[in-house]
Write an enzyme that holds these catalytic residues in place. Structure first.
Site, mmCIF file in Angstrom:
data_model
loop_
_atom_site.group_PDB
_atom_site.id
_atom_site.type_symbol
_atom_site.label_atom_id
_atom_site.label_comp_id
_atom_site.label_asym_id
_atom_site.label_seq_id
_atom_site.Cartn_x
_atom_site.Cartn_y
_atom_site.Cartn_z
ATOM 1 N N ARG A 164 0.869 -1.195 -0.058
ATOM 2 C CA ARG A 164 -0.003 -0.121 0.194
ATOM 3 C C ARG A 164 0.784 1.327 -0.010
ATOM 4 N NH1 ARG A 164 -3.660 -2.770 -1.562
ATOM 5 N NH2 ARG A 164 -5.323 -3.176 -0.721
ATOM 6 N N GLU A 189 -2.580 7.320 -4.988
ATOM 7 C CA GLU A 189 -2.991 6.622 -6.265
ATOM 8 C C GLU A 189 -4.333 6.993 -6.508
ATOM 9 O OE1 GLU A 189 -1.552 2.761 -5.266
ATOM 10 O OE2 GLU A 189 -3.902 2.175 -5.405
ATOM 11 N N ASP A 207 4.171 -0.344 -7.011
ATOM 12 C CA ASP A 207 2.996 -0.630 -7.784
ATOM 13 C C ASP A 207 1.926 0.148 -7.038
ATOM 14 O OD1 ASP A 207 1.655 -2.482 -9.740
ATOM 15 O OD2 ASP A 207 0.784 -3.442 -7.833
ATOM 16 N N HIS A 236 -0.764 -0.159 -9.809
ATOM 17 C CA HIS A 236 -1.490 -1.347 -8.844
ATOM 18 C C HIS A 236 -1.964 -2.685 -9.919
ATOM 19 C CE1 HIS A 236 -3.767 -1.455 -4.812
ATOM 20 N NE2 HIS A 236 -3.579 -2.408 -5.269
#
Ligand code: NAD
Length: 344
Positions: free
Chosen positions: A235, A264, A259, A296
């Site tokens: 996260r 985000e 990622d 993600h």
């Protein structure tokens, strides 16, 4: 059960269409993310289905409950975006998909590591321009390096095993609840400080909660080995991005593969290629040659989409039949059995 699914893409619809075959549930798919601006769409739906960047804070949950929602089906494992206290207060049951692709996420962390190390992202562009020069592409052998895994649950455990057995790394791990089997299998559990000080590569696989928020910050970065590679597929807010940018500028952090990003929600899962990115911190990250960002996508495998849809439909059926659900994070009827162990 009548359900509305927020934040839906075509691939979600395809996997849910398969999972719904033969079931009596009906789904209304909407592209909008759940937020206080869009919560009205859920009026009259007993069940709503959401993903990682939908916002189910206290205000949204109050409104959901007032308009008849009783069940929030998360189609992901993490639930840091749901205010569980508000859910409890308003009697809304929250369930998740606890496991859908631990291999996919761990493999993606390794893909980021390998790409960053051997500069595949840079080599790909160079070769397309007929530039076959090697300067700037120097990597290192993973074999024999010290890799640190923070959080050795379903995903971290697989990443640790690939690093240890697959690449011949010495693996140090930190977890609040060490895994005895992993320790017997060659992974050494150490305190976080020791891990930060000793590792050539650090990969984060713990959940985001108040304790892990900004786990990687200016002081933890100061402890790290100069040139360390940092990977985060967990996260975004495990990392203080501004501190990491300083670390990259000073060279303390040699490379970064992420990622996930703390802000985000306004970026990922959308095509923004024709727009000006408004987030200057994120834009700065994109300018650095030793930073690799994916949006993600670590979970995004065929197997994961299939498992997410199947488990979500199963959660809904179970809730409809019994008003409980084995995958509940919070549900009045079963909270004693399930939610006490869960911290995120
Ligand atoms: P998990 O619950 O199986 O494992 C998490 C581990 O972290 C547990 O062993 C737990 O003891 C440990 N932990 C908890 N608090 C800690 C702390 N303060 N310090 C160190 N360790 C701590 O979860 P998982 O399925 O392995 O998933 C890990 C994380 O990966 C999830 O929380 C989620 O945020 C993220 N994730 C990302 C994607 C993606 O597509 N990028 C997909 C799935 C999951």
């Amino acid at each position: 059960m009548k359900m509305i699914m927020f934040n839906t893409k075509k691939y979600d619809q395809q996997s849910f269409a398969q999972a719904l075959e033969g079931s009596k549930h009906t789904i209304r798919y909407v592209e909008a993310k759940l937020s206080i601006e869009t919560v009205k769409l859920a009026a009259g739906y007993e069940c709503i289905c959401i993903f990682v960047n939908d916002i189910a804070d206290a205000e949204v949950i109050r409104e959901l409950a007032e308009n008849g929602t009783k069940f929030i089906a998360l189609r992901c494992a993490g639930f840091n975006n749901v205010d569980l206290h508000a859910a409890r207060k308003h009697g809304v049951c929250v369930a998740r998909v606890p496991e859908y692709s631990p291999f996919g996420v761990a493999e993606h962390a390794l893909a980021l590591m390998m790409s960053l190390n051997r500069k595949i992202h840079r080599a790909y562009n160079r070769v397309r321009e007929a530039n076959f020069a090697l300067s700037g592409l120097l990597g290192f052998d993973l074999h024999g390096k010290v890799a640190g895994v923070v959080g050795t649950g379903k995903i971290g455990r697989i990443a640790a095993t690939i690093l240890n057995k697959g690449f011949g790394c010495k693996v140090l791990a930190y977890d609040k609840y060490p895994d005895a089997a992993l320790a017997e299998d060659g992974v050494e559990y150490v305190e976080l400080e020791k891990l930060l000080e000793s590792c050539d590569i650090i990969t984060l696989h713990c959940p985001l909660n108040p304790e892990t928020h900004y786990l990687i910050n200016a002081s933890s970065i100061r402890l790290m080995k100069p040139g360390v590679m940092l990977i985060n597929t967990s996260r975004g807010a495990l990392i203080d991005t501004l501190a990491v940018i300083e670390g990259l500028k000073s060279g303390r952090i040699g490379s970064l593969g992420i990622d996930v990003y703390e802000e985000e929600g306004d970026l990922f899962f959308e095509d923004l290629s024709g727009e000006v990115i408004q987030d200057d911190v994120f834009a700065r990250l994109l300018t650095l040659p030793n930073v690799l960002v994916t949006g993600h996508q670590a979970y995004f495998t065929l197997e994961a989409l299939h498992n997410i849809a199947q488990t979500t439909v199963q959660n809904i059926t179970e809730y409809e039949d019994n008003h409980t659900c084995a995958n509940a994070v919070f549900c009045d009827r079963i909270r004693a059995s399930n939610s006490s162990r869960l911290t995120q």
